[in-house]
Write a protein that holds these residues in place. Structure first.
Motif, PDB file in Angstrom:
ATOM      1  N   GLY A 165     -26.393  36.416 -23.498  1.00  8.80           N
ATOM      2  CA  GLY A 165     -26.546  35.521 -24.630  1.00  8.80           C
ATOM      3  C   GLY A 165     -27.873  34.797 -24.637  1.00  8.80           C
ATOM      4  O   GLY A 165     -28.695  34.925 -23.718  1.00  8.80           O
ATOM      5  N   VAL A 166     -28.066  34.033 -25.697  1.00  8.28           N
ATOM      6  CA  VAL A 166     -29.289  33.256 -25.858  1.00  8.28           C
ATOM      7  C   VAL A 166     -29.333  32.170 -24.790  1.00  8.28           C
ATOM      8  O   VAL A 166     -28.346  31.458 -24.547  1.00  8.28           O
ATOM      9  CB  VAL A 166     -29.345  32.638 -27.275  1.00  8.28           C
ATOM     10  CG1 VAL A 166     -30.580  31.737 -27.425  1.00  8.28           C
ATOM     11  CG2 VAL A 166     -29.341  33.738 -28.328  1.00  8.28           C
ATOM     12  N   ALA A 167     -30.477  32.071 -24.101  1.00  6.72           N
ATOM     13  CA  ALA A 167     -30.644  31.048 -23.060  1.00  6.72           C
ATOM     14  C   ALA A 167     -30.848  29.669 -23.710  1.00  6.72           C
ATOM     15  O   ALA A 167     -31.476  29.565 -24.774  1.00  6.72           O
ATOM     16  CB  ALA A 167     -31.826  31.411 -22.176  1.00  6.72           C
ATOM     17  N   PRO A 168     -30.311  28.638 -23.079  1.00  2.00           N
ATOM     18  CA  PRO A 168     -29.454  28.644 -21.890  1.00  2.00           C
ATOM     19  C   PRO A 168     -28.001  28.992 -22.255  1.00  2.00           C
ATOM     20  O   PRO A 168     -27.525  28.626 -23.330  1.00  2.00           O
ATOM     21  CB  PRO A 168     -29.564  27.211 -21.375  1.00  2.00           C
ATOM     22  CG  PRO A 168     -29.790  26.402 -22.616  1.00  2.00           C
ATOM     23  CD  PRO A 168     -30.612  27.261 -23.532  1.00  2.00           C
ATOM     24  N   LEU A 169     -27.339  29.706 -21.371  1.00  2.70           N
ATOM     25  CA  LEU A 169     -25.961  30.108 -21.625  1.00  2.70           C
ATOM     26  C   LEU A 169     -25.018  28.904 -21.592  1.00  2.70           C
ATOM     27  O   LEU A 169     -25.204  27.994 -20.774  1.00  2.70           O
ATOM     28  CB  LEU A 169     -25.507  31.119 -20.574  1.00  2.70           C
ATOM     29  CG  LEU A 169     -26.191  32.483 -20.585  1.00  2.70           C
ATOM     30  CD1 LEU A 169     -25.699  33.322 -19.401  1.00  2.70           C
ATOM     31  CD2 LEU A 169     -25.933  33.219 -21.893  1.00  2.70           C
ATOM     32  N   PRO A 170     -23.999  28.886 -22.453  1.00  4.26           N
ATOM     33  CA  PRO A 170     -22.993  27.807 -22.414  1.00  4.26           C
ATOM     34  C   PRO A 170     -22.008  28.058 -21.264  1.00  4.26           C
ATOM     35  O   PRO A 170     -20.898  28.551 -21.466  1.00  4.26           O
ATOM     36  CB  PRO A 170     -22.319  27.916 -23.783  1.00  4.26           C
ATOM     37  CG  PRO A 170     -22.444  29.358 -24.141  1.00  4.26           C
ATOM     38  CD  PRO A 170     -23.740  29.832 -23.567  1.00  4.26           C
ATOM     39  N   LYS A 171     -22.416  27.693 -20.068  1.00  9.07           N
ATOM     40  CA  LYS A 171     -21.649  28.061 -18.869  1.00  9.07           C
ATOM     41  C   LYS A 171     -20.233  27.493 -18.882  1.00  9.07           C
ATOM     42  O   LYS A 171     -19.287  28.151 -18.440  1.00  9.07           O
ATOM     43  CB  LYS A 171     -22.401  27.615 -17.613  1.00  9.07           C
ATOM     44  CG  LYS A 171     -23.754  28.293 -17.432  1.00  9.07           C
ATOM     45  CD  LYS A 171     -24.416  27.839 -16.140  1.00  9.07           C
ATOM     46  CE  LYS A 171     -25.768  28.499 -15.956  1.00  9.07           C
ATOM     47  NZ  LYS A 171     -26.740  28.092 -16.990  1.00  9.07           N
ATOM     48  N   ASP A 172     -20.066  26.264 -19.356  1.00 10.27           N
ATOM     49  CA  ASP A 172     -18.721  25.671 -19.383  1.00 10.27           C
ATOM     50  C   ASP A 172     -17.781  26.494 -20.272  1.00 10.27           C
ATOM     51  O   ASP A 172     -16.619  26.718 -19.927  1.00 10.27           O
ATOM     52  CB  ASP A 172     -18.783  24.224 -19.880  1.00 10.27           C
ATOM     53  CG  ASP A 172     -19.463  23.289 -18.880  1.00 10.27           C
ATOM     54  OD1 ASP A 172     -19.606  23.694 -17.712  1.00 10.27           O
ATOM     55  OD2 ASP A 172     -19.849  22.174 -19.277  1.00 10.27           O
ATOM     56  N   ARG A 173     -18.276  26.925 -21.401  1.00  6.80           N
ATOM     57  CA  ARG A 173     -17.463  27.716 -22.323  1.00  6.80           C
ATOM     58  C   ARG A 173     -17.119  29.074 -21.705  1.00  6.80           C
ATOM     59  O   ARG A 173     -15.997  29.563 -21.834  1.00  6.80           O
ATOM     60  CB  ARG A 173     -18.228  27.915 -23.628  1.00  6.80           C
ATOM     61  CG  ARG A 173     -17.422  28.535 -24.758  1.00  6.80           C
ATOM     62  CD  ARG A 173     -18.270  28.654 -26.013  1.00  6.80           C
ATOM     63  NE  ARG A 173     -17.495  29.114 -27.147  1.00  6.80           N
ATOM     64  CZ  ARG A 173     -18.016  29.405 -28.339  1.00  6.80           C
ATOM     65  NH1 ARG A 173     -19.331  29.285 -28.525  1.00  6.80           N
ATOM     66  NH2 ARG A 173     -17.240  29.816 -29.324  1.00  6.80           N
ATOM     67  N   ILE A 174     -18.077  29.663 -21.012  1.00  6.39           N
ATOM     68  CA  ILE A 174     -17.863  30.962 -20.369  1.00  6.39           C
ATOM     69  C   ILE A 174     -16.841  30.847 -19.247  1.00  6.39           C
ATOM     70  O   ILE A 174     -15.914  31.659 -19.130  1.00  6.39           O
ATOM     71  CB  ILE A 174     -19.200  31.511 -19.841  1.00  6.39           C
ATOM     72  CG1 ILE A 174     -20.131  31.819 -21.010  1.00  6.39           C
ATOM     73  CG2 ILE A 174     -18.972  32.740 -18.985  1.00  6.39           C
ATOM     74  CD1 ILE A 174     -21.565  32.111 -20.592  1.00  6.39           C
ATOM     75  N   VAL A 175     -16.993  29.825 -18.428  1.00  8.35           N
ATOM     76  CA  VAL A 175     -16.071  29.621 -17.306  1.00  8.35           C
ATOM     77  C   VAL A 175     -14.656  29.365 -17.806  1.00  8.35           C
ATOM     78  O   VAL A 175     -13.680  29.828 -17.207  1.00  8.35           O
ATOM     79  CB  VAL A 175     -16.581  28.447 -16.433  1.00  8.35           C
ATOM     80  CG1 VAL A 175     -15.476  27.957 -15.501  1.00  8.35           C
ATOM     81  CG2 VAL A 175     -17.797  28.885 -15.626  1.00  8.35           C
ATOM     82  N   ALA A 176     -14.535  28.650 -18.918  1.00 10.65           N
ATOM     83  CA  ALA A 176     -13.203  28.377 -19.473  1.00 10.65           C
ATOM     84  C   ALA A 176     -12.506  29.670 -19.894  1.00 10.65           C
ATOM     85  O   ALA A 176     -11.293  29.831 -19.677  1.00 10.65           O
ATOM     86  CB  ALA A 176     -13.318  27.425 -20.656  1.00 10.65           C
ATOM     87  N   LEU A 177     -13.253  30.613 -20.462  1.00 10.00           N
ATOM     88  CA  LEU A 177     -12.656  31.893 -20.861  1.00 10.00           C
ATOM     89  C   LEU A 177     -12.213  32.692 -19.636  1.00 10.00           C
ATOM     90  O   LEU A 177     -11.141  33.305 -19.641  1.00 10.00           O
ATOM     91  CB  LEU A 177     -13.661  32.705 -21.684  1.00 10.00           C
ATOM     92  CG  LEU A 177     -13.973  32.189 -23.083  1.00 10.00           C
ATOM     93  CD1 LEU A 177     -14.979  33.098 -23.769  1.00 10.00           C
ATOM     94  CD2 LEU A 177     -12.714  32.084 -23.920  1.00 10.00           C
ATOM     95  N   LEU A 178     -13.032  32.692 -18.589  1.00  9.88           N
ATOM     96  CA  LEU A 178     -12.645  33.415 -17.377  1.00  9.88           C
ATOM     97  C   LEU A 178     -11.405  32.796 -16.750  1.00  9.88           C
ATOM     98  O   LEU A 178     -10.509  33.510 -16.279  1.00  9.88           O
ATOM     99  CB  LEU A 178     -13.801  33.414 -16.372  1.00  9.88           C
ATOM    100  CG  LEU A 178     -13.530  34.149 -15.054  1.00  9.88           C
ATOM    101  CD1 LEU A 178     -13.136  35.601 -15.293  1.00  9.88           C
ATOM    102  CD2 LEU A 178     -14.745  34.061 -14.132  1.00  9.88           C
ATOM    103  N   ALA A 179     -11.322  31.463 -16.743  1.00 10.99           N
ATOM    104  CA  ALA A 179     -10.141  30.797 -16.200  1.00 10.99           C
ATOM    105  C   ALA A 179      -8.889  31.180 -16.987  1.00 10.99           C
ATOM    106  O   ALA A 179      -7.817  31.413 -16.407  1.00 10.99           O
ATOM    107  CB  ALA A 179     -10.338  29.279 -16.214  1.00 10.99           C
TER     108      ALA A 179
END
Length: 286
Positions: A259-273
């Protein structure tokens, strides 16, 4: 009576006009043989990377009951009327989930995280499609070929033997993308031996830990088995990439993000969880 008629045994006799009921032998009732049979439900097919895959490979049907009632003799005239309503059987079994030993059952497409709010199905992943389940043979034939092509011949043979020895049962793939298209996520489930799943996940954690090749990725709260890392990229790169791996029983979960930098890490981690919670042992949410 023609050859196209079918005799129904046990049909009531038909008396001739004006004759006593006991004087006429029984005349079997007939039913035309050209009555069309009940339509059968069509088989569902799934297309994966241009190939058609029977839905029997990906589906588990649970909770369908068939009740057949036969009457050998006519009901007496004084029989009580049938009840107005018949209770419908209720399916209590879960169509997918995890057994107590950690092995999962049901379709991997059911075990994959459904498309979350704010996302739609993304692009095809390596030509497999964006929402598909593959057999172990299909996964190895397609994905492994792509992984080994850049390697020397000797290393290609070793890598092929390693994956063949894992006896991968199946693989599920689903991709997601935001409406604006600035973020794309690929989620894969690979199903094989639990011990090898754990070893491969631990190897990923060591390899991506302090080697200096990859950048440290975010952690996944409540899931210590998940390991994330960022691929090498210069600080000014407009596109960033992140990958995560986690072991859940006999499933290796691999998530790749671009994705476009910077990545929304919190949103990504929430999906993996959410994906890992869906694979929780024992059972899974429906």
């Amino acid at each position: 009576m023609s050859d196209s008629d079918v005799i129904v045994p046990g049909a009531p006799a038909v008396p001739a006009p004006g004759a006593p009921a006991t004087a006429t032998p029984e005349v079997p009732a007939v039913i035309p043989s050209d009555v069309p049979p009940a339509a059968r439900p069509p088989r569902r097919l799934l297309r994966a990377g241009g190939a058609t895959v029977a839905a029997a490979l990906v589906g588990v049907v649970i909770g369908i009951g068939i009740i057949e009632v036969r009457y050998d003799d006519p009901a007496p005239a004084t029989a009580a009327p049938a009840p107005a309503t018949v209770p419908t059987p209720t399916a209590t079994a879960t169509p997918f989930g995890a057994k107590s030993n950690g092995n999962h059952f049901g379709s991997l497409r059911d075990l994959l995280l459904p498309v979350p709010a704010g996302f739609g199905l993304g692009p095809d992943d390596s030509g497999f499609g964006n929402d598909v389940e593959l057999t172990g043979e299909q996964m190895l034939a397609a994905e492994l070929d792509q992984e080994v092509l850049p390697l020397p011949k000797e290393q290609q043979d070793k890598l092929r033997k390693y994956w063949n020895d894992l006896h991968v049962k199946a693989a599920g793939v689903r991709t997601y993308t935001t409406q604006a298209g600035e973020l794309t996520i690929s989620m894969k489930l690979r199903q094989f031996n639990q011990q090898e799943v754990q070893k491969l996940n631990e190897y990923t954690a060591i390899f991506t830990g302090e080697t200096g090749i990859f950048r440290t990725g975010p952690t996944v709260p409540g899931h210590a088995e998940a390991h994330c890392y960022l691929l090498p990229a210069p600080p000014s790169a407009p596109i960033d990439r992140l990958e995560c791996s986690a072991a859940q029983g006999d499933l290796l979960v691999v998530m790749a993000v671009e994705g476009v930098a910077p990545l929304p890490k919190d949103r990504i981690v929430a999906l993996l969880a959410q994906q890992l919670d869906r694979l929780a042992v024992p059972g899974a949410s429906v």
